[in-house]
Design a protein around this motif. Structure first.
Motif, PDB file in Angstrom:
ATOM      1  N   THR A 153     -33.219 -11.877 -54.984  1.00  0.00           N
ATOM      2  CA  THR A 153     -34.681 -11.805 -54.911  1.00  0.00           C
ATOM      3  C   THR A 153     -35.134 -10.567 -54.155  1.00  0.00           C
ATOM      4  OG1 THR A 153     -34.921 -14.206 -55.047  1.00  0.00           O
ATOM      5  CG2 THR A 153     -36.760 -12.983 -54.080  1.00  0.00           C
ATOM      6  N   ILE A 154     -34.597 -10.357 -52.967  1.00  0.00           N
ATOM      7  CA  ILE A 154     -35.082  -9.246 -52.131  1.00  0.00           C
ATOM      8  C   ILE A 154     -34.677  -7.885 -52.705  1.00  0.00           C
ATOM      9  CG2 ILE A 154     -33.155  -9.071 -50.485  1.00  0.00           C
ATOM     10  CD1 ILE A 154     -36.932  -8.966 -49.613  1.00  0.00           C
ATOM     11  N   ASN A 155     -33.570  -7.833 -53.449  1.00  0.00           N
ATOM     12  CA  ASN A 155     -33.098  -6.563 -53.989  1.00  0.00           C
ATOM     13  C   ASN A 155     -33.657  -6.226 -55.360  1.00  0.00           C
ATOM     14  OD1 ASN A 155     -31.502  -5.884 -51.725  1.00  0.00           O
ATOM     15  ND2 ASN A 155     -29.845  -7.179 -52.462  1.00  0.00           N
ATOM     16  N   THR A 156     -34.284  -7.190 -56.030  1.00  0.00           N
ATOM     17  CA  THR A 156     -34.783  -6.921 -57.383  1.00  0.00           C
ATOM     18  C   THR A 156     -36.298  -6.999 -57.505  1.00  0.00           C
ATOM     19  OG1 THR A 156     -34.523  -9.231 -58.083  1.00  0.00           O
ATOM     20  CG2 THR A 156     -32.652  -7.736 -58.480  1.00  0.00           C
ATOM     21  N   GLN A 157     -36.948  -7.697 -56.615  1.00  0.00           N
ATOM     22  CA  GLN A 157     -38.397  -7.846 -56.740  1.00  0.00           C
ATOM     23  C   GLN A 157     -39.115  -6.809 -55.887  1.00  0.00           C
ATOM     24  OE1 GLN A 157     -40.036 -11.719 -56.540  1.00  0.00           O
ATOM     25  NE2 GLN A 157     -38.353 -12.648 -57.676  1.00  0.00           N
ATOM     26  N   THR A 158     -40.152  -6.272 -56.457  1.00  0.00           N
ATOM     27  CA  THR A 158     -40.979  -5.327 -55.717  1.00  0.00           C
ATOM     28  C   THR A 158     -42.387  -5.901 -55.605  1.00  0.00           C
ATOM     29  OG1 THR A 158     -41.525  -4.144 -57.741  1.00  0.00           O
ATOM     30  CG2 THR A 158     -39.659  -3.307 -56.463  1.00  0.00           C
ATOM     31  N   ALA A 159     -43.030  -5.548 -54.540  1.00  0.00           N
ATOM     32  CA  ALA A 159     -44.399  -6.003 -54.311  1.00  0.00           C
ATOM     33  C   ALA A 159     -45.215  -4.817 -53.816  1.00  0.00           C
ATOM     34  CB  ALA A 159     -44.419  -7.130 -53.285  1.00  0.00           C
TER      35      ALA A 159
END
Length: 162
Positions: free
Chosen positions: A80-86
Motif C-alpha cells: 500500500t505505502i509503496n504503490t499508492q500516491t496521494a
C-alpha cells in the motif's frame, strides 16, 4: 489528550491477541485549534522521525523471526505505502484508513511472543501514532511529511524481522 491517545495505544499493544474482538482503530481525539506551530507539534512528538530505531534490538546479529500472519500483514502495508500516491487531503485520509485497516490485521492476528514480539511493538507503536496523525491532519504538506515517515517506518520492518 496526546497522553490519553498514547496510553490507549500502549494498552492496545500489550497483547495482540487480547483485542481480537475490538475495533483497533485509534480513538479520534478532539482536534486542537489550528495554530502556527502545528508542524512543530508533530516534529516534537517524533511523528516525522523514526526515533524507534534507537530502541529496537536485533536477535544476536540476526533478524527476529516473525509469524507468517504478521509478515503477510506487513507485506500488505508495504504494498500500500509503496504503490499508492496521494496529493489531496482526502486521498491522504483514504490512504491512512487503508493503512489503519492493514495495521489492525497485524495487531489482531499476531501470535508472536517473547523478545521478537516486544521488538515488533517497538516498530509498531510509532507506526500507529503516524497513521493516527495522518488520519487527523488537515494540511497537505503535513500529510506528505507524515506519509514519508510512515513509508520509512513500514519499509524498515525487513531490516529487523524475517
Amino acid at each position: 489528550m496526546k497522553y490519553v491517545i498514547l496510553t490507549l495505544s500502549l494498552l492496545a499493544l500489550v497483547s495482540c491477541k487480547d483485542s481480537k474482538n475490538q475495533d483497533l482503530k485509534t480513538e479520534t481525539a478532539e482536534q486542537p485549534a489550528e495554530t502556527d506551530n502545528h508542524h512543530d507539534t508533530h516534529e516534537a512528538s517524533g511523528i516525522y522521525a523514526n526515533a524507534w530505531v534507537s530502541e529496537i534490538q536485533i536477535d544476536y546479529g540476526e533478524k527476529w523471526q516473525a509469524d507468517a500472519t504478521t509478515n503477510e500483514g506487513v507485506q500488505k502495508l508495504q504494498n500500500t505505502i509503496n504503490t499508492q500516491t496521494a496529493s489531496t487531503l482526502d486521498a491522504f485520509h483514504k490512504l491512512a484508513e487503508q493503512l489503519n485497516d492493514e495495521k489492525n490485521f497485524v495487531v489482531k492476528n499476531c501470535t508472536m511472543k517473547g523478545p521478537s514480539h516486544d521488538n515488533l511493538h517497538i516498530w509498531l507503536h510509532p507506526l500507529i501514532e503516524k497513521i493516527d496523525a495522518l488520519l487527523k491532519t488537515e494540511d497537505v504538506d503535513d500529510a506528505e511529511k507524515i506519509t514519508v515517515s510512515i513509508k520509512e517506518n513500514i519499509n524498515a520492518y525487513n531490516t529487523y524481522f524475517q
